[in-house]
Design a protein around this motif. Structure first.
Motif, PDB file in Angstrom:
ATOM      1  N   MET A   1     -16.658  17.834  22.674  1.00 56.33           N
ATOM      2  CA  MET A   1     -16.648  16.441  22.288  1.00 56.33           C
ATOM      3  C   MET A   1     -15.668  15.696  23.193  1.00 56.33           C
ATOM      4  O   MET A   1     -14.576  16.153  23.455  1.00 56.33           O
ATOM      5  N   ASP A   2     -16.063  14.561  23.638  1.00 56.65           N
ATOM      6  CA  ASP A   2     -15.244  13.708  24.482  1.00 56.65           C
ATOM      7  C   ASP A   2     -14.042  13.194  23.679  1.00 56.65           C
ATOM      8  O   ASP A   2     -14.148  12.869  22.506  1.00 56.65           O
ATOM      9  N   VAL A   3     -12.856  13.106  24.312  1.00 58.25           N
ATOM     10  CA  VAL A   3     -11.632  12.661  23.651  1.00 58.25           C
ATOM     11  C   VAL A   3     -11.778  11.229  23.141  1.00 58.25           C
ATOM     12  O   VAL A   3     -11.350  10.899  22.029  1.00 58.25           O
ATOM     13  N   THR A   4     -12.386  10.380  23.896  1.00 62.40           N
ATOM     14  CA  THR A   4     -12.577   8.986  23.490  1.00 62.40           C
ATOM     15  C   THR A   4     -13.447   8.903  22.240  1.00 62.40           C
ATOM     16  O   THR A   4     -13.130   8.176  21.295  1.00 62.40           O
ATOM     17  N   LEU A   5     -14.509   9.669  22.245  1.00 70.36           N
ATOM     18  CA  LEU A   5     -15.389   9.685  21.084  1.00 70.36           C
ATOM     19  C   LEU A   5     -14.666  10.237  19.852  1.00 70.36           C
ATOM     20  O   LEU A   5     -14.809   9.714  18.742  1.00 70.36           O
ATOM     21  N   ALA A   6     -13.829  11.255  20.034  1.00 69.99           N
ATOM     22  CA  ALA A   6     -13.067  11.832  18.926  1.00 69.99           C
ATOM     23  C   ALA A   6     -12.074  10.814  18.368  1.00 69.99           C
ATOM     24  O   ALA A   6     -11.907  10.696  17.151  1.00 69.99           O
ATOM     25  N   LEU A   7     -11.414  10.044  19.244  1.00 71.34           N
ATOM     26  CA  LEU A   7     -10.471   9.019  18.797  1.00 71.34           C
ATOM     27  C   LEU A   7     -11.189   7.890  18.055  1.00 71.34           C
ATOM     28  O   LEU A   7     -10.660   7.374  17.053  1.00 71.34           O
ATOM     29  N   ILE A   8     -12.351   7.524  18.510  1.00 73.33           N
ATOM     30  CA  ILE A   8     -13.140   6.489  17.821  1.00 73.33           C
ATOM     31  C   ILE A   8     -13.539   6.986  16.434  1.00 73.33           C
ATOM     32  O   ILE A   8     -13.420   6.272  15.443  1.00 73.33           O
TER      33      ILE A   8
END
Length: 146
Positions: free
Chosen positions: A1-8
Motif C-alpha cells: 500500500m502506498d504511504v500517501t494512500l495509507a495516510l489518507i
C-alpha cells in the motif's frame, strides 16, 4: 500500500471517529418537553402523594453507572424545594414499568406537574442546570435554588 494512500485512509478514519464521538455525546444527554395528558400512576412507582408543585421521578437500573450521580443531584435539588417530591424507581426487576414508560436508557427522569402529568423527560447524564431549568418550566417561573 502506498504511504500517501495509507495516510489518507488514516485521516478518514480519524475524522469518522470524531464525528461518531460528537454524535454519541449529543445523544448522551437529552431533554425534551412532554405534553401528555395521561397521569403517572404514582402508587405503582411507590409514591404516596405528589409534590405540591412538582414531582421528579428517576428511573434507574442496578448496572447504571450514571444513576447514583443523577440521584444525588436530584436529592440535593429537592431538599431545597419543600414543594417538590422525588421518587427513585429501580426498574431492573420491573420490566413492565420500563415498557409502560418507554424506557430506552437509564437514567431517565420525568418531571411531573402538580396533577401528575409528565411535562419534561431527561435522559442520560443529567446536569443540575438542565434539571433546574425543566423544574422551573413546570413550576411556572418560580425561582428554583441553584
Amino acid at each position: 500500500m502506498d504511504v500517501t494512500l495509507a495516510l489518507i485512509a488514516l485521516g478518514v478514519l480519524v475524522l469518522l471517529a470524531a464525528v461518531l464521538g460528537v454524535c454519541v455525546k449529543r445523544k448522551a444527554s437529552r431533554v425534551r418537553a412532554v405534553s401528555e395528558e395521561r397521569r403517572v400512576d404514582i402508587a405503582a412507582l411507590g409514591l404516596e402523594r405528589l409534590g405540591d408543585r412538582a414531582t421528579i421521578v428517576q428511573f434507574s437500573t442496578e448496572m447504571c453507572s450514571r444513576c447514583p450521580g443523577v440521584r444525588r443531584t436530584i436529592t440535593g435539588l429537592v431538599e431545597e424545594q419543600s414543594e417538590v417530591a422525588f421518587v427513585h424507581v429501580d426498574v431492573t426487576h420491573r420490566p413492565e414499568l420500563a415498557r409502560a414508560y418507554n424506557l430506552l436508557q437509564t437514567p431517565t427522569v420525568l418531571v411531573l406537574d402538580d396533577a401528575g402529568r409528565p411535562r419534561s423527560r431527561l435522559t442520560g447524564a443529567i446536569t443540575r442546570q438542565a434539571l433546574t431549568d425543566q423544574l422551573e418550566s413546570v413550576i411556572g417561573g418560580v425561582s428554583v435554588a441553584r
